[in-house]
Design a protein around this motif. Structure first.
Motif, PDB file in Angstrom:
ATOM      1  N   TRP A 204     -50.691 -81.365 -99.383  1.00  0.00           N
ATOM      2  CA  TRP A 204     -50.946 -81.062 -97.977  1.00  0.00           C
ATOM      3  C   TRP A 204     -51.325 -79.595 -97.847  1.00  0.00           C
ATOM      4  N   ILE A 205     -51.987 -79.301 -96.765  1.00  0.00           N
ATOM      5  CA  ILE A 205     -52.281 -77.902 -96.437  1.00  0.00           C
ATOM      6  C   ILE A 205     -51.878 -77.688 -94.983  1.00  0.00           C
ATOM      7  N   ASP A 206     -51.150 -76.620 -94.726  1.00  0.00           N
ATOM      8  CA  ASP A 206     -50.824 -76.317 -93.338  1.00  0.00           C
ATOM      9  C   ASP A 206     -51.951 -75.465 -92.761  1.00  0.00           C
ATOM     10  N   ASP A 207     -51.942 -75.297 -91.472  1.00  0.00           N
ATOM     11  CA  ASP A 207     -52.955 -74.476 -90.806  1.00  0.00           C
ATOM     12  C   ASP A 207     -54.377 -74.912 -91.148  1.00  0.00           C
ATOM     13  N   ALA A 208     -54.576 -76.228 -91.232  1.00  0.00           N
ATOM     14  CA  ALA A 208     -55.916 -76.734 -91.533  1.00  0.00           C
ATOM     15  C   ALA A 208     -56.923 -76.286 -90.467  1.00  0.00           C
ATOM     16  N   ALA A 250     -40.539 -78.878 -94.661  1.00  0.00           N
ATOM     17  CA  ALA A 250     -41.709 -78.013 -94.515  1.00  0.00           C
ATOM     18  C   ALA A 250     -41.900 -77.597 -93.063  1.00  0.00           C
ATOM     19  N   LEU A 251     -41.761 -78.546 -92.143  1.00  0.00           N
ATOM     20  CA  LEU A 251     -41.920 -78.230 -90.727  1.00  0.00           C
ATOM     21  C   LEU A 251     -40.836 -77.265 -90.246  1.00  0.00           C
ATOM     22  N   ALA A 252     -39.610 -77.463 -90.743  1.00  0.00           N
ATOM     23  CA  ALA A 252     -38.513 -76.570 -90.359  1.00  0.00           C
ATOM     24  C   ALA A 252     -38.760 -75.152 -90.859  1.00  0.00           C
ATOM     25  N   ALA A 253     -39.489 -75.031 -91.980  1.00  0.00           N
ATOM     26  CA  ALA A 253     -39.779 -73.713 -92.550  1.00  0.00           C
ATOM     27  C   ALA A 253     -40.953 -73.030 -91.878  1.00  0.00           C
ATOM     28  N   GLY A 254     -41.590 -73.737 -90.945  1.00  0.00           N
ATOM     29  CA  GLY A 254     -42.673 -73.108 -90.192  1.00  0.00           C
ATOM     30  C   GLY A 254     -44.054 -73.640 -90.505  1.00  0.00           C
ATOM     31  N   ALA A 255     -44.152 -74.727 -91.278  1.00  0.00           N
ATOM     32  CA  ALA A 255     -45.455 -75.289 -91.594  1.00  0.00           C
ATOM     33  C   ALA A 255     -46.098 -75.871 -90.343  1.00  0.00           C
ATOM     34  N   GLY A 256     -47.421 -75.968 -90.360  1.00  0.00           N
ATOM     35  CA  GLY A 256     -48.145 -76.515 -89.230  1.00  0.00           C
ATOM     36  C   GLY A 256     -47.892 -78.003 -89.062  1.00  0.00           C
ATOM     37  N   ILE A 257     -48.158 -78.513 -87.872  1.00  0.00           N
ATOM     38  CA  ILE A 257     -47.839 -79.901 -87.554  1.00  0.00           C
ATOM     39  C   ILE A 257     -48.652 -80.872 -88.391  1.00  0.00           C
ATOM     40  N   GLY A 258     -49.817 -80.453 -88.886  1.00  0.00           N
ATOM     41  CA  GLY A 258     -50.644 -81.332 -89.699  1.00  0.00           C
ATOM     42  C   GLY A 258     -50.310 -81.296 -91.170  1.00  0.00           C
ATOM     43  N   THR A 259     -49.256 -80.586 -91.536  1.00  0.00           N
ATOM     44  CA  THR A 259     -48.920 -80.422 -92.942  1.00  0.00           C
ATOM     45  C   THR A 259     -48.608 -81.744 -93.621  1.00  0.00           C
ATOM     46  N   CYS A 260     -47.973 -82.646 -92.955  1.00  0.00           N
ATOM     47  CA  CYS A 260     -47.417 -83.830 -93.603  1.00  0.00           C
ATOM     48  C   CYS A 260     -48.306 -85.054 -93.533  1.00  0.00           C
ATOM     49  N   LYS A 261     -49.575 -84.853 -93.677  1.00  0.00           N
ATOM     50  CA  LYS A 261     -50.495 -85.976 -93.774  1.00  0.00           C
ATOM     51  C   LYS A 261     -50.947 -86.104 -95.223  1.00  0.00           C
ATOM     52  N   PRO A 262     -50.741 -87.258 -95.858  1.00  0.00           N
ATOM     53  CA  PRO A 262     -51.206 -87.418 -97.245  1.00  0.00           C
ATOM     54  C   PRO A 262     -52.692 -87.136 -97.338  1.00  0.00           C
ATOM     55  N   VAL A 263     -53.090 -86.555 -98.444  1.00  0.00           N
ATOM     56  CA  VAL A 263     -54.482 -86.166 -98.606  1.00  0.00           C
ATOM     57  C   VAL A 263     -55.382 -87.390 -98.700  1.00  0.00           C
ATOM     58  N   VAL A 264     -56.511 -87.346 -98.012  1.00  0.00           N
ATOM     59  CA  VAL A 264     -57.568 -88.336 -98.172  1.00  0.00           C
ATOM     60  C   VAL A 264     -58.750 -87.569 -98.741  1.00  0.00           C
ATOM     61  N   TYR A 265     -59.137 -87.860 -99.963  1.00  0.00           N
ATOM     62  CA  TYR A 265     -60.139 -87.056-100.626  1.00  0.00           C
ATOM     63  C   TYR A 265     -61.497 -87.236 -99.963  1.00  0.00           C
ATOM     64  N   PRO A 266     -62.106 -86.163 -99.483  1.00  0.00           N
ATOM     65  CA  PRO A 266     -63.416 -86.290 -98.843  1.00  0.00           C
ATOM     66  C   PRO A 266     -64.488 -86.518 -99.895  1.00  0.00           C
ATOM     67  N   PRO A 267     -65.609 -87.150 -99.529  1.00  0.00           N
ATOM     68  CA  PRO A 267     -66.688 -87.339-100.504  1.00  0.00           C
ATOM     69  C   PRO A 267     -67.317 -86.008-100.840  1.00  0.00           C
ATOM     70  N   PRO A 268     -67.872 -85.861-102.037  1.00  0.00           N
ATOM     71  CA  PRO A 268     -68.516 -84.601-102.386  1.00  0.00           C
ATOM     72  C   PRO A 268     -69.733 -84.365-101.518  1.00  0.00           C
ATOM     73  N   PRO A 269     -70.040 -83.110-101.195  1.00  0.00           N
ATOM     74  CA  PRO A 269     -71.197 -82.828-100.347  1.00  0.00           C
ATOM     75  C   PRO A 269     -72.487 -83.153-101.083  1.00  0.00           C
ATOM     76  N   SER A 270     -73.547 -83.365-100.322  1.00  0.00           N
ATOM     77  CA  SER A 270     -74.829 -83.715-100.929  1.00  0.00           C
ATOM     78  C   SER A 270     -75.461 -82.546-101.646  1.00  0.00           C
ATOM     79  N   SER A 271     -75.061 -81.316-101.282  1.00  0.00           N
ATOM     80  CA  SER A 271     -75.571 -80.123-101.951  1.00  0.00           C
ATOM     81  C   SER A 271     -74.448 -79.110-102.059  1.00  0.00           C
ATOM     82  N   SER A 272     -74.648 -78.069-102.878  1.00  0.00           N
ATOM     83  CA  SER A 272     -73.615 -77.071-103.102  1.00  0.00           C
ATOM     84  C   SER A 272     -73.276 -76.353-101.812  1.00  0.00           C
ATOM     85  N   GLN A 273     -71.958 -76.076-101.610  1.00  0.00           N
ATOM     86  CA  GLN A 273     -71.512 -75.339-100.435  1.00  0.00           C
ATOM     87  C   GLN A 273     -71.412 -73.852-100.718  1.00  0.00           C
ATOM     88  N   ASP A 274     -71.720 -73.479-101.953  1.00  0.00           N
ATOM     89  CA  ASP A 274     -71.558 -72.079-102.333  1.00  0.00           C
ATOM     90  C   ASP A 274     -72.857 -71.312-102.239  1.00  0.00           C
TER      91      ASP A 274
END
Length: 274
Positions: A204-208, A250-274
């Protein structure tokens, strides 16, 4: 904080020896503070794995202290278990694990491995996650993450690829604008927190929302800190039940409300983001 007074010449000897090691100047966290003014007490991190000794003070800063007439500085020692390593040593560990196929880790869960480059001397979030997945090796906690000490400066594009980051349309306008003002005026007030637990390697990532706004503003790098949980340490019946307990902590320690959502892997982008 208890500490001992340590001779600067001895600190310089340790720091110089570390700097000349096979991995160069070692570190386990990055500080937002001026490196020429070391935080006190100075921390010396001792590692069971490979017997590394790492000082969290810049060599030039230590020399300046000595030149000013200071002979000793307060020092505190950190003793790390066998499964901890300096963040600067993650890349060599990943390279070794990949060569020997330790853990049989699939790169599909790490943006296809696009952010794993063990020769660029820039530890990525994917590399930190990969070495934990492969060998359960963790990076040492930073001195004070609430003051922006962090493990890595992750590419914003990498965090967008690794985590489900919300669209602007799903974030209230007043919240989006407040985050944008903060980022424009002062940057990040704390690192984003990446939490992972071992049984399923869910993360998870907080502060998404901050990542979303940073991406829209063209911010290239975001400070990130890692936290680890392993469910065998919890008295619960299943990983799902343990996950609920971890999320509550995690929430008690100050994590963001969206912290506890299991990751859903996004598809790779069609071109480089860098």
């Amino acid at each position: 904080m208890s500490h001992i007074m340590y001779n600067i010449d001895e600190l310089l000897e340790i720091a110089n020896r570390e700097k000349k090691g096979s991995n160069g100047d070692a570190w386990w966290y990055k500080s937002a503070k001026n490196p020429s003014t070391p935080q006190l007490p100075i921390l010396i991190s001792l590692y069971q794995k490979d017997k590394h000794v790492v000082v969290d003070a810049d060599v030039e800063a230590l020399k300046q202290h000595k030149a000013s007439g200071t002979n000793t500085l307060p020092v505190k020692f950190i003793y790390n278990a066998e499964n901890l390593l300096p963040t600067s040593h993650v890349e060599p560990a990943v390279a070794k694990a990949m060569r020997s196929r330790i853990g049989g880790v699939s790169l599909a869960n790490y943006a296809g491995g696009r952010y794993i480059d063990t020769n660029d001397n820039r530890t990525s979030a994917s590399e930190v996650l990969y070495i934990y997945d492969a060998q359960r090796l963790r990076v040492t906690p930073p001195r004070e993450w609430r003051q922006l000490d962090h493990h890595v400066n992750a590419k914003t594009s990498e965090l967008m690829a690794l985590f489900p980051i919300p669209e602007k349309s799903s974030i209230p306008g007043n919240k989006w604008n407040k985050i944008a003002r903060q980022l424009k005026n002062n940057g990040f007030e704390k690192p984003v927190m990446i939490t992972v637990y071992g049984d399923t390697m869910e993360r998870w990532i907080d502060d998404a929302e901050w990542v979303a706004v940073a991406n829209s503003l063209g911010v290239k790098y975001i400070p990130a800190v890692f936290f680890y949980h392993e469910t065998e340490r919890y008295t619960c019946d299943s990983p799902a039940a343990c996950g609920a307990g971890i999320c509550g902590s995690a929430l008690a320690a100050g994590a963001g409300i969206g912290t506890c959502k299991p990751v859903v892997y996004p598809p790779p982008p069609s071109s480089s983001q860098d």
